[in-house]
Scaffold this motif. Structure first.
Motif, PDB file in Angstrom:
ATOM      1  N   ALA A 117       0.733  -1.305  -0.071  1.00 23.17           N
ATOM      2  CA  ALA A 117       0.131   0.117  -0.011  1.00 23.17           C
ATOM      3  C   ALA A 117       0.814   1.349   0.024  1.00 23.17           C
ATOM      4  O   ALA A 117       0.476   2.298   0.425  1.00 23.17           O
ATOM      5  N   GLY A 119       3.779   3.693  -2.370  1.00 20.33           N
ATOM      6  CA  GLY A 119       3.852   4.444  -3.576  1.00 20.33           C
ATOM      7  C   GLY A 119       3.670   3.575  -4.776  1.00 20.33           C
ATOM      8  O   GLY A 119       2.724   3.795  -5.804  1.00 20.33           O
ATOM      9  N   ALA A 120       4.308   2.379  -5.070  1.00 14.15           N
ATOM     10  CA  ALA A 120       4.162   1.610  -6.262  1.00 14.15           C
ATOM     11  C   ALA A 120       2.924   1.054  -6.012  1.00 14.15           C
ATOM     12  O   ALA A 120       2.329   0.871  -7.165  1.00 14.15           O
ATOM     13  N   ASN A 140      -1.750  -5.648   3.099  1.00  9.12           N
ATOM     14  CA  ASN A 140      -0.500  -4.911   3.515  1.00  9.12           C
ATOM     15  C   ASN A 140      -0.149  -5.085   4.836  1.00  9.12           C
ATOM     16  O   ASN A 140      -1.080  -5.126   5.649  1.00  9.12           O
ATOM     17  N   ARG A 141       1.245  -5.030   5.110  1.00  4.73           N
ATOM     18  CA  ARG A 141       1.650  -5.445   6.628  1.00  4.73           C
ATOM     19  C   ARG A 141       0.997  -4.461   7.452  1.00  4.73           C
ATOM     20  O   ARG A 141       0.457  -4.913   8.495  1.00  4.73           O
ATOM     21  N   THR A 142       0.888  -2.993   7.248  1.00  5.94           N
ATOM     22  CA  THR A 142       0.140  -2.074   7.818  1.00  5.94           C
ATOM     23  C   THR A 142      -1.211  -1.922   7.340  1.00  5.94           C
ATOM     24  O   THR A 142      -1.546  -1.441   6.247  1.00  5.94           O
ATOM     25  N   LYS A 145      -2.917   1.427   6.021  1.00  2.47           N
ATOM     26  CA  LYS A 145      -2.499   1.899   4.866  1.00  2.47           C
ATOM     27  C   LYS A 145      -3.365   1.454   3.766  1.00  2.47           C
ATOM     28  O   LYS A 145      -3.737   2.088   2.741  1.00  2.47           O
ATOM     29  N   THR A 183       5.133  -4.658  -2.969  1.00  3.33           N
ATOM     30  CA  THR A 183       6.140  -4.342  -1.707  1.00  3.33           C
ATOM     31  C   THR A 183       7.395  -4.329  -2.059  1.00  3.33           C
ATOM     32  O   THR A 183       8.059  -4.561  -3.132  1.00  3.33           O
ATOM     33  N   VAL A 208       7.201  -6.309  -8.472  1.00  2.00           N
ATOM     34  CA  VAL A 208       7.383  -4.926  -8.708  1.00  2.00           C
ATOM     35  C   VAL A 208       9.020  -4.837  -8.754  1.00  2.00           C
ATOM     36  O   VAL A 208       9.618  -3.807  -9.186  1.00  2.00           O
ATOM     37  N   GLY A 230       9.880  -6.339 -12.160  1.00  2.20           N
ATOM     38  CA  GLY A 230       9.623  -5.197 -12.398  1.00  2.20           C
ATOM     39  C   GLY A 230      10.508  -4.362 -13.458  1.00  2.20           C
ATOM     40  O   GLY A 230      10.303  -3.184 -13.341  1.00  2.20           O
TER      41      GLY A 230
HETATM   42  P1  NAP Z   1       7.190   2.475   0.013  1.00  2.00           P
HETATM   43  O1  NAP Z   1       6.014   3.685  -0.401  1.00  2.00           O
HETATM   44  O2  NAP Z   1       8.303   2.655   1.148  1.00  2.00           O
HETATM   45  O3  NAP Z   1       6.256   1.086   0.529  1.00  2.00           O
HETATM   46  C1  NAP Z   1       6.812  -0.095   0.741  1.00  2.00           C
HETATM   47  C2  NAP Z   1       5.877  -1.175   0.811  1.00  2.00           C
HETATM   48  O4  NAP Z   1       6.373  -2.289   1.110  1.00  2.00           O
HETATM   49  C3  NAP Z   1       4.707  -1.075   2.105  1.00  2.00           C
HETATM   50  O5  NAP Z   1       3.494  -1.402   1.564  1.00  2.00           O
HETATM   51  C4  NAP Z   1       5.480  -1.817   3.091  1.00  2.00           C
HETATM   52  O6  NAP Z   1       4.350  -2.396   4.103  1.00  2.00           O
HETATM   53  C5  NAP Z   1       5.823  -2.855   2.236  1.00  2.00           C
HETATM   54  N1  NAP Z   1       6.858  -3.563   3.109  1.00  2.00           N
HETATM   55  C6  NAP Z   1       8.434  -3.108   3.277  1.00  2.00           C
HETATM   56  N2  NAP Z   1       8.963  -4.246   4.018  1.00  2.00           N
HETATM   57  C7  NAP Z   1       8.193  -4.843   4.237  1.00  2.00           C
HETATM   58  C8  NAP Z   1       8.180  -6.544   5.005  1.00  2.00           C
HETATM   59  N3  NAP Z   1       9.174  -6.879   5.576  1.00  2.00           N
HETATM   60  N4  NAP Z   1       7.028  -7.108   4.911  1.00  2.00           N
HETATM   61  C9  NAP Z   1       5.822  -6.964   4.433  1.00  2.00           C
HETATM   62  N5  NAP Z   1       5.706  -5.698   3.665  1.00  2.00           N
HETATM   63  C10 NAP Z   1       6.549  -4.787   3.741  1.00  2.00           C
HETATM   64  O7  NAP Z   1       7.827   1.914  -1.445  1.00  2.00           O
HETATM   65  P2  NAP Z   1       7.355   1.843  -2.748  1.00  2.00           P
HETATM   66  O8  NAP Z   1       7.695   3.183  -3.497  1.00  2.00           O
HETATM   67  O9  NAP Z   1       5.972   1.487  -2.846  1.00  2.00           O
HETATM   68  O10 NAP Z   1       8.171   0.934  -3.758  1.00  2.00           O
HETATM   69  C11 NAP Z   1       8.136  -0.597  -3.023  1.00  2.00           C
HETATM   70  C12 NAP Z   1       9.168  -1.372  -3.942  1.00  2.00           C
HETATM   71  O11 NAP Z   1       8.689  -1.183  -5.412  1.00  2.00           O
HETATM   72  C13 NAP Z   1      10.553  -1.025  -3.878  1.00  2.00           C
HETATM   73  O12 NAP Z   1      11.443  -1.958  -3.882  1.00  2.00           O
HETATM   74  C14 NAP Z   1      10.967  -0.176  -5.246  1.00  2.00           C
HETATM   75  O13 NAP Z   1      12.291  -0.127  -5.800  1.00  2.00           O
HETATM   76  C15 NAP Z   1      10.012  -1.055  -6.105  1.00  2.00           C
HETATM   77  N6  NAP Z   1       9.380  -0.096  -7.328  1.00  2.00           N
HETATM   78  C16 NAP Z   1       9.877  -0.470  -8.554  1.00  2.00           C
HETATM   79  C17 NAP Z   1       9.169   0.015  -9.681  1.00  2.00           C
HETATM   80  C18 NAP Z   1       9.776  -0.422 -10.896  1.00  2.00           C
HETATM   81  O14 NAP Z   1       9.602   0.401 -12.036  1.00  2.00           O
HETATM   82  N7  NAP Z   1       9.911  -1.765 -11.215  1.00  2.00           N
HETATM   83  C19 NAP Z   1       8.835   1.333  -9.607  1.00  2.00           C
HETATM   84  C20 NAP Z   1       8.447   1.941  -8.216  1.00  2.00           C
HETATM   85  C21 NAP Z   1       8.785   1.157  -7.098  1.00  2.00           C
HETATM   86  P3  NAP Z   1       4.041  -1.183   5.238  1.00  2.00           P
HETATM   87  O15 NAP Z   1       3.165  -0.280   4.715  1.00  2.00           O
HETATM   88  O16 NAP Z   1       3.599  -2.122   6.087  1.00  2.00           O
HETATM   89  O17 NAP Z   1       5.470  -0.471   5.551  1.00  2.00           O
END
Ligand code: NAP
Length: 262
Positions: A117, A119-120, A140-142, A145, A183, A208, A230
């Protein structure tokens, strides 16, 4: 000499400077692309200087929503509530475009289940909406959100987003036709706490994370026919950034992207 950058915190892991600088070199474009690690405490002081000082830039965690108030927004950025690309004082979201373009020719089998939940996830769920998928399951873990994302997209777009507790992960994956991991789990080799058999009925997996993760390896071993990481989303969002900045030659960019990321 044109100047581009990515702002975030932390930012050292970003592949973007290597990708774009190699592209500029190969295309004889007089430009540079730098990574700027901004202290979140000084974001508001620095952001206007960045908007004025660069010909274009990208934004990553944790500033994608903080920058909204300083820009005009295109429809996607306004509806998602997050910007990852800026040009000429206007904010765009190219993540959702990268997501849907990476799925060209792929049928998403219902029910669709999204984990995440952040940004991605917001960009991906919006991408699903723009593709015509209005019903999905979210965890989502939280949990709060996920509830917030569900409520906001239900209200604005009429989507039906069913939120389930994270403790039901295994049970929900078993019911999914399409599983989307949005995530950061897997980036450092982590895995969800579920058994391999959990995936036996999943038909499509989209992860992703743009590197190989335990989830992707397991999905392949379990015989899931369509397993995507991704990388293609990253490629298509970068193509869209270059198009917005007016410096896209896609065949050249494709070659550079392959060289830098493979
Ligand atoms: P973000 O806003 O920080 O969100 C992180 C997400 O991961 C949250 O839902 C978080 O849950 C979850 N999470 C983190 N650690 C976890 C764990 N140990 N167990 C369960 N859930 C966990 O980051 P974001 O922008 O969404 O990015 C997420 C990933 O997508 C990153 O690795 C980023 O590199 C990748 N990404 C890839 C692309 C692409 O083009 N392929 C584009 C954008 C992002 P909580 O809410 O509970 O913390």
């Amino acid at each position: 000499m044109k100047k581009y950058c990515i702002i975030g915190h932390p930012i050292a892991h970003s592949l973007s400077p290597s990708i774009y600088n190699r592209y500029f070199q190969a295309m004889n474009i007089e430009a540079s692309y730098e990574a700027r690690d901004l202290d979140p405490a000084s974001f508001d002081e620095e952001v206007l200087g960045i908007i004025r000082g660069y010909d274009g830039f990208n934004i990553t965690i944790p500033f994608k929503d903080k920058i909204l108030q300083y820009l005009d927004l295109d429809r996607g950025a306004a509806e998602i509530g997050a910007v990852n690309c800026v040009f000429d004082g206007k904010g765009y979201n190219t993540d959702w475009i990268g997501f849907i373009r990476s799925l060209q020719g792929i049928e998403l089998i219902p029910p669709v289940m999204v984990i995440g939940a952040g940004g991605a996830a917001r960009a991906i769920v919006y991408g699903l909406y723009r593709m015509g998928i209005h019903d999905l399951h979210l965890m989502n873990r939280t949990q709060s959100k996920a509830e917030e994302l569900s409520q906001s997209y239900s209200k604005r777009f009429g989507m039906k987003i069913y939120v389930h507790p994270f403790s039901a992960l295994e049970r929900m994956i078993k019911r999914a036709g399409t599983l989307i991991n949005a995530t950061s789990v897997g980036l450092k080799g982590e895995h969800f706490n579920v058994t391999p058999e959990t995936f036996s009925d999943v038909r499509v997996l989209f992860d992703v994370i743009y590197t190989k993760t335990p989830l992707q390896r397991l999905a392949v071993r379990q015989g899931i026919k369509v397993v995507m990481n991704g990388r293609s989303m990253l490629y298509h969002q970068a193509v869209e950034n270059l198009r917005i900045w007016g410096i896209l030659k896609e065949d050249h960019f494709h070659r550079i992207f392959e060289e830098v990321t493979s």
